[in-house]
Motif scaffolding. Sequence first.
Motif, mmCIF file in Angstrom:
data_model
loop_
_atom_site.group_PDB
_atom_site.id
_atom_site.type_symbol
_atom_site.label_atom_id
_atom_site.label_comp_id
_atom_site.label_asym_id
_atom_site.label_seq_id
_atom_site.Cartn_x
_atom_site.Cartn_y
_atom_site.Cartn_z
ATOM 1 N N VAL A 98 48.882 -27.547 -15.568
ATOM 2 C CA VAL A 98 49.762 -26.879 -14.614
ATOM 3 C C VAL A 98 49.208 -27.245 -13.246
ATOM 4 C CG1 VAL A 98 50.448 -24.971 -16.097
ATOM 5 C CG2 VAL A 98 48.417 -24.753 -14.714
ATOM 6 N N PHE A 99 50.036 -27.247 -12.231
ATOM 7 C CA PHE A 99 49.590 -27.620 -10.908
ATOM 8 C C PHE A 99 49.322 -26.360 -10.096
ATOM 9 C CE2 PHE A 99 51.736 -31.279 -12.562
ATOM 10 C CZ PHE A 99 50.898 -32.314 -12.167
ATOM 11 N N ALA A 100 48.234 -26.389 -9.341
ATOM 12 C CA ALA A 100 47.818 -25.230 -8.561
ATOM 13 C C ALA A 100 47.540 -25.651 -7.125
ATOM 14 C CB ALA A 100 46.555 -24.628 -9.180
ATOM 15 N N ALA A 101 47.577 -24.702 -6.228
ATOM 16 C CA ALA A 101 47.255 -24.979 -4.834
ATOM 17 C C ALA A 101 45.824 -25.492 -4.725
ATOM 18 C CB ALA A 101 47.417 -23.713 -4.003
ATOM 19 N N ALA A 102 45.603 -26.376 -3.769
ATOM 20 C CA ALA A 102 44.295 -27.014 -3.628
ATOM 21 C C ALA A 102 43.542 -26.513 -2.404
ATOM 22 C CB ALA A 102 44.490 -28.517 -3.532
ATOM 23 N N ASP A 103 43.814 -25.294 -1.980
ATOM 24 C CA ASP A 103 43.231 -24.782 -0.740
ATOM 25 C C ASP A 103 41.719 -24.930 -0.667
ATOM 26 O OD1 ASP A 103 45.770 -24.106 0.069
ATOM 27 O OD2 ASP A 103 45.594 -22.040 -0.624
ATOM 28 N N ASP A 104 41.007 -24.692 -1.753
ATOM 29 C CA ASP A 104 39.553 -24.757 -1.716
ATOM 30 C C ASP A 104 39.004 -26.087 -2.216
ATOM 31 O OD1 ASP A 104 40.309 -24.357 -4.327
ATOM 32 O OD2 ASP A 104 38.774 -22.877 -4.762
ATOM 33 N N ALA A 105 39.849 -27.042 -2.543
ATOM 34 C CA ALA A 105 39.400 -28.307 -3.117
ATOM 35 C C ALA A 105 39.358 -29.451 -2.116
ATOM 36 C CB ALA A 105 40.309 -28.682 -4.285
ATOM 37 N N HIS A 106 39.944 -29.292 -0.939
ATOM 38 C CA HIS A 106 40.086 -30.418 -0.016
ATOM 39 C C HIS A 106 38.774 -31.070 0.383
ATOM 40 C CE1 HIS A 106 44.325 -29.842 0.262
ATOM 41 N NE2 HIS A 106 44.184 -28.600 0.673
ATOM 42 N N ALA A 107 37.776 -30.312 0.704
ATOM 43 C CA ALA A 107 36.504 -30.890 1.154
ATOM 44 C C ALA A 107 35.892 -31.765 0.064
ATOM 45 C CB ALA A 107 35.531 -29.795 1.571
ATOM 46 N N GLY A 108 35.927 -31.297 -1.168
ATOM 47 C CA GLY A 108 35.369 -32.064 -2.278
ATOM 48 C C GLY A 108 36.161 -33.335 -2.573
ATOM 49 N N ILE A 109 37.477 -33.230 -2.508
ATOM 50 C CA ILE A 109 38.337 -34.401 -2.733
ATOM 51 C C ILE A 109 38.090 -35.432 -1.639
ATOM 52 C CG2 ILE A 109 40.728 -35.217 -2.761
ATOM 53 C CD1 ILE A 109 41.425 -32.449 -4.028
ATOM 54 N N ASP A 110 38.065 -34.988 -0.386
ATOM 55 C CA ASP A 110 37.827 -35.900 0.736
ATOM 56 C C ASP A 110 36.464 -36.587 0.605
ATOM 57 O OD1 ASP A 110 40.275 -35.142 1.733
ATOM 58 O OD2 ASP A 110 39.470 -34.108 3.500
ATOM 59 N N ALA A 111 35.434 -35.831 0.267
ATOM 60 C CA ALA A 111 34.086 -36.394 0.144
ATOM 61 C C ALA A 111 34.020 -37.434 -0.970
ATOM 62 C CB ALA A 111 33.070 -35.280 -0.110
ATOM 63 N N ALA A 112 34.641 -37.142 -2.100
ATOM 64 C CA ALA A 112 34.633 -38.092 -3.216
ATOM 65 C C ALA A 112 35.383 -39.367 -2.847
ATOM 66 C CB ALA A 112 35.252 -37.445 -4.448
ATOM 67 N N TYR A 113 36.504 -39.231 -2.168
ATOM 68 C CA TYR A 113 37.281 -40.400 -1.764
ATOM 69 C C TYR A 113 36.489 -41.247 -0.773
ATOM 70 C CZ TYR A 113 41.366 -43.274 -1.020
ATOM 71 O OH TYR A 113 42.224 -44.333 -0.984
ATOM 72 N N ARG A 114 35.850 -40.588 0.208
ATOM 73 C CA ARG A 114 35.046 -41.331 1.181
ATOM 74 C C ARG A 114 33.874 -42.049 0.506
ATOM 75 N NH1 ARG A 114 36.085 -36.705 4.703
ATOM 76 N NH2 ARG A 114 37.427 -37.438 6.380
ATOM 77 N N ALA A 115 33.211 -41.373 -0.436
ATOM 78 C CA ALA A 115 32.078 -41.985 -1.134
ATOM 79 C C ALA A 115 32.507 -43.255 -1.870
ATOM 80 C CB ALA A 115 31.463 -40.982 -2.109
ATOM 81 N N LYS A 116 33.701 -43.240 -2.416
ATOM 82 C CA LYS A 116 34.158 -44.390 -3.198
ATOM 83 C C LYS A 116 34.782 -45.488 -2.334
ATOM 84 C CE LYS A 116 36.761 -45.583 -7.321
ATOM 85 N NZ LYS A 116 37.484 -45.086 -8.472
ATOM 86 N N TYR A 117 35.509 -45.121 -1.269
ATOM 87 C CA TYR A 117 36.317 -46.107 -0.551
ATOM 88 C C TYR A 117 35.938 -46.350 0.907
ATOM 89 C CZ TYR A 117 39.313 -45.757 -4.616
ATOM 90 O OH TYR A 117 39.795 -45.788 -5.906
ATOM 91 N N ASP A 118 34.920 -45.705 1.446
ATOM 92 C CA ASP A 118 34.567 -45.908 2.852
ATOM 93 C C ASP A 118 34.304 -47.378 3.187
ATOM 94 O OD1 ASP A 118 34.901 -43.658 4.342
ATOM 95 O OD2 ASP A 118 32.798 -43.056 4.336
ATOM 96 N N VAL A 162 40.873 -45.280 4.305
ATOM 97 C CA VAL A 162 40.405 -43.925 4.024
ATOM 98 C C VAL A 162 41.113 -42.888 4.892
ATOM 99 C CG1 VAL A 162 38.379 -42.418 4.011
ATOM 100 C CG2 VAL A 162 38.177 -44.779 3.256
ATOM 101 N N GLY A 163 41.323 -43.193 6.140
ATOM 102 C CA GLY A 163 41.874 -42.223 7.080
ATOM 103 C C GLY A 163 43.268 -41.734 6.751
ATOM 104 N N CYS A 164 44.038 -42.524 6.029
ATOM 105 C CA CYS A 164 45.415 -42.102 5.731
ATOM 106 C C CYS A 164 45.503 -41.178 4.515
ATOM 107 C CB CYS A 164 46.322 -43.317 5.554
ATOM 108 S SG CYS A 164 45.917 -44.337 4.136
ATOM 109 N N VAL A 165 44.407 -40.988 3.776
ATOM 110 C CA VAL A 165 44.471 -40.146 2.581
ATOM 111 C C VAL A 165 43.469 -38.993 2.575
ATOM 112 C CG1 VAL A 165 45.473 -41.911 1.099
ATOM 113 C CG2 VAL A 165 43.005 -41.753 1.303
ATOM 114 N N VAL A 166 42.712 -38.834 3.656
ATOM 115 C CA VAL A 166 41.802 -37.696 3.766
ATOM 116 C C VAL A 166 42.077 -36.969 5.079
ATOM 117 C CG1 VAL A 166 39.981 -38.785 2.388
ATOM 118 C CG2 VAL A 166 39.947 -39.030 4.862
ATOM 119 N N GLY A 167 41.598 -35.763 5.191
ATOM 120 C CA GLY A 167 41.747 -34.992 6.417
ATOM 121 C C GLY A 167 42.939 -34.050 6.378
ATOM 122 N N GLU A 168 43.124 -33.343 7.477
ATOM 123 C CA GLU A 168 44.132 -32.281 7.562
ATOM 124 C C GLU A 168 45.551 -32.748 7.237
ATOM 125 O OE1 GLU A 168 43.738 -28.982 7.973
ATOM 126 O OE2 GLU A 168 41.596 -29.393 7.816
#
Length: 72
Positions: free
Chosen positions: A26-46, A53-59
């Motif tokens: 089921v899909f749920a709001a990601a309010d508390d997951a953004h920082a972790g998702i952004d960090a993982a994406y940056r670690a892999k694709y920076d 990277v800038g088009c898929v992370v951040g506010e």
Amino acid sequence: MAGTYVRALRPEPGRLRAGGLEGDVVFAAADDAHAGIDAAYRAKYDRYGPAVVGCVVGEKAHGVTHPPASRN
């Protein structure tokens, strides 16, 4: 991809298949997951630079992030 996003916004269960795994979700709001998702994406694709990277992370990207949550 737009159809997948629209379906993810519905409060209905779904099924995902990825990397040889399959499961009901089921899909749920990601309010508390953004920082972790952004960090993982940056670690892999920076290494590809801010244009990638800038088009898929951040506010701006947070409004379209809907990670799956297990139904179990």
